[in-house]
Scaffold this active site. Structure first.
Site, PDB file in Angstrom:
ATOM      1  N   LYS A  42      13.225  15.967  84.804  1.00 27.33           N
ATOM      2  CA  LYS A  42      13.841  15.174  83.735  1.00 27.33           C
ATOM      3  C   LYS A  42      13.114  13.844  83.586  1.00 27.33           C
ATOM      4  O   LYS A  42      12.807  13.402  82.473  1.00 27.33           O
ATOM      5  CB  LYS A  42      15.311  14.941  84.109  1.00 27.33           C
ATOM      6  CG  LYS A  42      16.239  14.741  82.957  1.00 27.33           C
ATOM      7  CD  LYS A  42      17.683  14.661  83.428  1.00 27.33           C
ATOM      8  CE  LYS A  42      18.435  15.955  83.250  1.00 27.33           C
ATOM      9  NZ  LYS A  42      19.859  15.856  83.559  1.00 27.33           N
ATOM     10  N   GLU A 155      32.404   5.208  78.118  1.00 21.29           N
ATOM     11  CA  GLU A 155      31.538   5.609  77.006  1.00 21.29           C
ATOM     12  C   GLU A 155      32.278   6.608  76.126  1.00 21.29           C
ATOM     13  O   GLU A 155      32.912   7.524  76.633  1.00 21.29           O
ATOM     14  CB  GLU A 155      30.266   6.249  77.583  1.00 21.29           C
ATOM     15  CG  GLU A 155      29.302   6.764  76.536  1.00 21.29           C
ATOM     16  CD  GLU A 155      28.874   5.665  75.573  1.00 21.29           C
ATOM     17  OE1 GLU A 155      28.334   4.644  76.027  1.00 21.29           O
ATOM     18  OE2 GLU A 155      29.099   5.837  74.355  1.00 21.29           O
ATOM     19  N   LEU A 157      30.624   8.145  73.336  1.00 22.44           N
ATOM     20  CA  LEU A 157      29.674   8.814  72.446  1.00 22.44           C
ATOM     21  C   LEU A 157      30.042  10.279  72.249  1.00 22.44           C
ATOM     22  O   LEU A 157      30.648  10.909  73.111  1.00 22.44           O
ATOM     23  CB  LEU A 157      28.254   8.706  73.003  1.00 22.44           C
ATOM     24  CG  LEU A 157      27.868   9.512  74.251  1.00 22.44           C
ATOM     25  CD1 LEU A 157      27.504  10.943  73.946  1.00 22.44           C
ATOM     26  CD2 LEU A 157      26.700   8.843  74.946  1.00 22.44           C
ATOM     27  N   LYS A 217      39.649   5.884  78.667  1.00 20.94           N
ATOM     28  CA  LYS A 217      38.730   7.002  78.445  1.00 20.94           C
ATOM     29  C   LYS A 217      39.439   8.348  78.578  1.00 20.94           C
ATOM     30  O   LYS A 217      39.325   9.215  77.710  1.00 20.94           O
ATOM     31  CB  LYS A 217      37.559   6.899  79.434  1.00 20.94           C
ATOM     32  CG  LYS A 217      36.585   8.049  79.372  1.00 20.94           C
ATOM     33  CD  LYS A 217      35.902   8.166  78.028  1.00 20.94           C
ATOM     34  CE  LYS A 217      35.237   9.522  77.877  1.00 20.94           C
ATOM     35  NZ  LYS A 217      34.716   9.738  76.531  1.00 20.94           N
ATOM     36  N   ASN A 221      40.397  11.254  75.584  1.00 20.07           N
ATOM     37  CA  ASN A 221      40.031  12.673  75.640  1.00 20.07           C
ATOM     38  C   ASN A 221      41.264  13.566  75.706  1.00 20.07           C
ATOM     39  O   ASN A 221      41.281  14.661  75.129  1.00 20.07           O
ATOM     40  CB  ASN A 221      39.080  12.934  76.814  1.00 20.07           C
ATOM     41  CG  ASN A 221      37.645  12.593  76.447  1.00 20.07           C
ATOM     42  OD1 ASN A 221      37.364  12.208  75.316  1.00 20.07           O
ATOM     43  ND2 ASN A 221      36.730  12.706  77.392  1.00 20.07           N
ATOM     44  N   GLY A 266      40.526  27.410  65.879  1.00 16.51           N
ATOM     45  CA  GLY A 266      39.387  28.253  66.198  1.00 16.51           C
ATOM     46  C   GLY A 266      39.299  28.529  67.684  1.00 16.51           C
ATOM     47  O   GLY A 266      40.310  28.534  68.392  1.00 16.51           O
ATOM     48  N   GLY A 270      35.252  22.686  74.357  1.00 13.10           N
ATOM     49  CA  GLY A 270      34.514  22.943  75.596  1.00 13.10           C
ATOM     50  C   GLY A 270      33.659  21.733  75.902  1.00 13.10           C
ATOM     51  O   GLY A 270      34.006  20.614  75.529  1.00 13.10           O
ATOM     52  N   CYS A 273      32.910  17.373  78.944  1.00 11.11           N
ATOM     53  CA  CYS A 273      33.893  16.281  79.033  1.00 11.11           C
ATOM     54  C   CYS A 273      35.333  16.751  78.915  1.00 11.11           C
ATOM     55  O   CYS A 273      36.072  16.731  79.899  1.00 11.11           O
ATOM     56  CB  CYS A 273      33.594  15.227  77.967  1.00 11.11           C
ATOM     57  SG  CYS A 273      32.090  14.303  78.335  1.00 11.11           S
TER      58      CYS A 273
HETATM   59  P1  NAD Z   1      24.698  14.991  83.006  1.00 13.70           P
HETATM   60  O1  NAD Z   1      24.966  16.009  84.049  1.00 13.70           O
HETATM   61  O2  NAD Z   1      23.991  15.363  81.757  1.00 13.70           O
HETATM   62  O3  NAD Z   1      23.885  13.780  83.649  1.00 13.70           O
HETATM   63  C1  NAD Z   1      24.097  13.268  84.922  1.00 13.70           C
HETATM   64  C2  NAD Z   1      22.733  12.875  85.502  1.00 13.70           C
HETATM   65  O4  NAD Z   1      22.921  12.159  86.721  1.00 13.70           O
HETATM   66  C3  NAD Z   1      21.854  14.070  85.854  1.00 13.70           C
HETATM   67  O5  NAD Z   1      20.611  13.940  85.196  1.00 13.70           O
HETATM   68  C4  NAD Z   1      21.696  13.990  87.367  1.00 13.70           C
HETATM   69  O6  NAD Z   1      20.441  14.453  87.821  1.00 13.70           O
HETATM   70  C5  NAD Z   1      21.865  12.512  87.600  1.00 13.70           C
HETATM   71  N1  NAD Z   1      22.217  12.125  88.964  1.00 13.70           N
HETATM   72  C6  NAD Z   1      23.093  12.710  89.820  1.00 13.70           C
HETATM   73  N2  NAD Z   1      23.152  12.025  90.979  1.00 13.70           N
HETATM   74  C7  NAD Z   1      22.313  10.966  90.850  1.00 13.70           C
HETATM   75  C8  NAD Z   1      21.957   9.883  91.694  1.00 13.70           C
HETATM   76  N3  NAD Z   1      22.500   9.739  92.901  1.00 13.70           N
HETATM   77  N4  NAD Z   1      21.060   8.974  91.236  1.00 13.70           N
HETATM   78  C9  NAD Z   1      20.501   9.116  90.032  1.00 13.70           C
HETATM   79  N5  NAD Z   1      20.807  10.117  89.172  1.00 13.70           N
HETATM   80  C10 NAD Z   1      21.703  11.028  89.580  1.00 13.70           C
HETATM   81  O7  NAD Z   1      26.122  14.365  82.653  1.00 13.70           O
HETATM   82  P2  NAD Z   1      26.535  13.530  81.340  1.00 13.70           P
HETATM   83  O8  NAD Z   1      27.036  14.448  80.296  1.00 13.70           O
HETATM   84  O9  NAD Z   1      25.448  12.580  81.006  1.00 13.70           O
HETATM   85  O10 NAD Z   1      27.801  12.745  81.892  1.00 13.70           O
HETATM   86  C11 NAD Z   1      27.673  11.635  82.750  1.00 13.70           C
HETATM   87  C12 NAD Z   1      29.006  10.932  82.821  1.00 13.70           C
HETATM   88  O11 NAD Z   1      29.331  10.406  81.550  1.00 13.70           O
HETATM   89  C13 NAD Z   1      30.181  11.842  83.183  1.00 13.70           C
HETATM   90  O12 NAD Z   1      31.108  11.092  83.933  1.00 13.70           O
HETATM   91  C14 NAD Z   1      30.778  12.184  81.836  1.00 13.70           C
HETATM   92  O13 NAD Z   1      32.141  12.530  81.925  1.00 13.70           O
HETATM   93  C15 NAD Z   1      30.589  10.884  81.106  1.00 13.70           C
HETATM   94  N6  NAD Z   1      30.528  10.991  79.648  1.00 13.70           N
HETATM   95  C16 NAD Z   1      29.726  11.926  79.066  1.00 13.70           C
HETATM   96  C17 NAD Z   1      29.676  12.026  77.692  1.00 13.70           C
HETATM   97  C18 NAD Z   1      28.865  13.094  77.018  1.00 13.70           C
HETATM   98  O14 NAD Z   1      29.048  13.301  75.812  1.00 13.70           O
HETATM   99  N7  NAD Z   1      27.980  13.795  77.713  1.00 13.70           N
HETATM  100  C19 NAD Z   1      30.442  11.147  76.889  1.00 13.70           C
HETATM  101  C20 NAD Z   1      31.216  10.176  77.518  1.00 13.70           C
HETATM  102  C21 NAD Z   1      31.266  10.114  78.902  1.00 13.70           C
END
Ligand code: NAD
Length: 446
Positions: A42, A155, A157, A217, A221, A266, A270, A273
Site C-alpha cells: 500500500k 470522520e 466521509l 459517530k 451510523n 433493497g 454493508g 462501517c
Molecule cells: P482500512 O482497513 O481500509 O484501513 C486501515 C489501515 O490501517 C490499513 O491500511 C492497515 O494496514 C493500517 N494499519 C493497521 N495497523 C497499523 C499500525 N499499527 N500502524 C500503521 N498502520 C496500520 O480501514 P478504513 O475503512 O480506512 O477505516 C479506518 C477507521 O476509520 C475505522 O475505525 C473505521 O470505522 C473508520 N471510518 C471509516 C470510514 C470509511 O468510509 N472507510 C468512514 C468513517 C470512519
C-alpha cells in the site's frame, strides 16, 4: 508556516480508505503530511502517487500532492517524528470472537507514536471507537510523560465521495479532554489550524468532550442503519399487503422531518462501517449496563441481513425451487457504487450464497472484482458487463452503479436467455423493463 510554505506538519497513521484520503486531502489544504502504514504494498503505491483502492478523485489528488512534495509515505513510524499533529486512522474491525470492536490496531498505532511524541504534539483519533476508548488512550499518553495531548475527531466521509467529504465536510467534531467544566481549548486551537480552510468556508464545528465525540459517530451510523432497516421492514409488509414501498418512501420522504434519503428498500447496507459499528455499539452499551437502550440495533442488524436471504429466496423461487446449474448474472459486488470496497457487501454475500446452492453464477463489477476474488476465488468473475449478461437466465442488480441503473432493457434482452431481473436496489424503471418483456422482481413491490 514552515520554510516550504506549508502550514502544519501532520502524520496520518493507517492509510486505508479513511487515512489515505485524509492524508492527501490535508496536503491539498496546505499542510505537510506523512502517511504511515504497516502494509508495504500500500505504501509503495501511495508513495508513487497511486491510490491502492478505487475512490473517485483520489489518484489525481495523490499524484498532485506527492508531486509537489507536500505528501510522502513511509512504513517507518519514526518518519512521523517531525509532525506535531498525528492522526490515528487505523481499522477497528469487528472482533473475531464477538460483536465488540477489535482495538488492537489502535493500541499498536498509539504504541508506535509514544516514542516520538513531543511536548505540544496532539494525537488525533479518527478511527471509530467504543465510547471510553479516548479517555483510556489519553491516560496512556499522559503516563508516558511527553506532554503531548489527545483529541478525538470522528470522520463522517462517505466512500465514493471521500475526497469531497474530507476537503469540505458537513460538520467537524472535536472531542477534547475535560477538566471539570473546562475543555482543552489548546487542543481545539491546534485542530482549528488544521481545518482552517473548511472552517473559513463556514463548516459547523462542535467542540465537546471525548465521550460525546465518540458517541456522535456511532449514533450517526446507528441512525442511518435504522433508517435503511426501517424501510426494508416496510418493504416486507408492503409485499404481503399488496402495496408499493417506493411510493410509500416517496410519500413519507416529502415530510421534512423524515426526508427521502436512505429510504431505498433493497438488499440492505454493508461495508466496513455500518454493520460492525452497530454491533460494537450494542456490545459497548451492554458493557455499560445499558444494553436495553440500543436493543433495537440487534433487530436493525437482523432485518438488514434478512434482505440478503430474501434476494436468494426470490432467485430460488423464480426457478421453481432450485438454482442448481442455472445461469445467474450478478451485477455489482461492491457494498455501494463508486467504491471497490467489498467488506460485508450484500451483493458479494448473495453471489456466494447462490454459488453455494449450485447456481452457475457469473459476477461483475466496474471496480470491485479484484477485492471480491481475493475473498472468494471460487466465484466466476467477468469484467465485461455484456459478457456477464450473456446467456443469463436471471439477472440480479445488487450494487447500483450508474452503468447498471442505465442499462437499456431492449439491448439487455438481446443478451440474456430469459428476461428475468431481480432489482435488488429498486433503481430500474419497471414500466420500461416490463414493456421490453422483462419480469421484474424487487423488495416491497407487489
Ligand atoms: P482500512 O482497513 O481500509 O484501513 C486501515 C489501515 O490501517 C490499513 O491500511 C492497515 O494496514 C493500517 N494499519 C493497521 N495497523 C497499523 C499500525 N499499527 N500502524 C500503521 N498502520 C496500520 O480501514 P478504513 O475503512 O480506512 O477505516 C479506518 C477507521 O476509520 C475505522 O475505525 C473505521 O470505522 C473508520 N471510518 C471509516 C470510514 C470509511 O468510509 N472507510 C468512514 C468513517 C470512519
Amino acid at each position: 508556516m514552515n520554510e516550504r510554505g506549508l502550514l502544519v506538519r501532520l502524520s496520518v497513521i493507517g492509510c486505508g480508505y479513511l487515512g489515505a484520503v485524509h492524508a492527501a486531502a490535508m496536503a491539498s489544504l496546505g499542510h505537510e503530511v506523512v502517511g504511515i502504514d504497516v502494509d508495504e504494498a500500500k505504501i509503495a503505491d501511495l508513495a508513487a502517487g497511486r491510490a491502492p483502492f478505487y475512490e473517485p478523485g483520489l489518484d489525481e489528488l495523490l499524484r498532485d500532492q506527492v508531486g509537489r512534495g507536500a505528501l510522502r509515505f513511509s512504513t517507518d513510524p519514526a518518519a512521523a517524528a517531525d509532525a506535531t499533529v498525528h492522526f490515528v486512522a487505523v481499522g477497528t474491525p469487528q472482533s473475531p470472537d464477538g460483536r465488540a470492536a477489535d482495538l488492537r490496531y489502535v493500541d499498536a498505532a498509539v504504541d508506535s507514536l509514544l516514542p516520538i511524541l513531543k511536548s505540544g504534539d496532539v494525537v488525533v483519533g479518527k478511527s471509530t471507537v467504543p465510547v471510553g476508548t479516548a479517555a483510556a488512550i489519553a491516560a496512556r499518553i499522559a503516563e508516558h510523560g511527553s506532554g503531548a495531548r489527545l483529541a478525538w475527531n470522528p470522520e463522517f466521509l462517505r466512500e465514493g465521495f471521500a475526497v469531497q467529504d474530507t476537503v469540505g465536510p458537513d460538520r467537524i467534531v472535536y472531542g477534547v479532554a475535560r477538566a471539570g467544566d473546562e475543555l482543552d481549548e489548546a487542543a481545539a486551537a491546534v485542530l482549528d489550524e488544521v481545518y482552517a480552510v473548511p472552517l473559513a468556508a463556514g463548516t459547523p464545528r462542535i467542540v465537546t468532550d471525548f465521550a460525546t465525540a465518540e458517541l456522535v459517530k456511532v449514533a450517526a451510523n446507528a441512525f442511518l442503519a435504522t433508517k435503511i432497516s426501517f424501510i426494508n421492514a416496510m418493504a416486507e409488509i408492503a409485499e404481503v399487503a399488496g402495496a408499493d414501498v417506493t411510493q410509500l418512501a416517496d410519500a413519507i420522504g416529502h415530510d421534512a422531518r423524515i426526508g427521502r434519503r436512505f429510504l431505498n428498500a433493497g438488499v440492505g447496507f454493508g461495508g466496513g462501517c455500518l454493520p460492525k459499528d452497530i454491533r460494537a455499539f450494542s456490545a459497548r452499551a451492554e458493557e455499560l449496563g445499558r444494553g436495553e437502550s440500543v436493543a433495537f440495533l440487534r433487530q436493525v442488524d437482523e432485518i438488514n441481513l434478512r434482505q440478503r436471504q430474501r434476494v436468494v429466496d426470490m432467485a430460488v423461487a423464480s426457478f421453481g425451487g432450485s438454482v442448481v446449474g442455472r445461469r445467474i448474472a450478478i451485477l455489482g459486488l461492491a457494498f455501494k457504487p463508486d467504491s471497490d470496497d467489498v467488506r460485508d457487501s450484500p451483493a458479494l454475500d448473495v453471489a456466494v450464497q447462490l454459488n453455494g446452492l449450485g447456481a452457475d453464477v457469473v459476477a461483475t463489477d466496474p471496480h470491485a472484482i479484484a477485492n471480491a476474488r481475493g475473498r472468494h476465488p471460487q466465484l466466476r468473475y467477468e469484467a465485461d458487463t455484456t459478457a456477464a449478461l450473456a446467456g443469463a437466465e436471471s439477472v440480479l442488480l445488487l450494487t447500483e452503479w450508474r452503468e447498471y441503473r442505465e442499462l437499456d432493457p431492449v439491448a439487455t434482452a438481446a443478451l440474456v436467455a430469459d428476461r428475468h431481473v431481480i432489482d435488488g436496489r429498486n433503481v430500474l424503471d419497471r414500466a420500461r423493463w416490463r414493456a421490453a418483456g422483462w419480469r421484474v422482481v424487487a423488495h416491497g413491490r407487489a
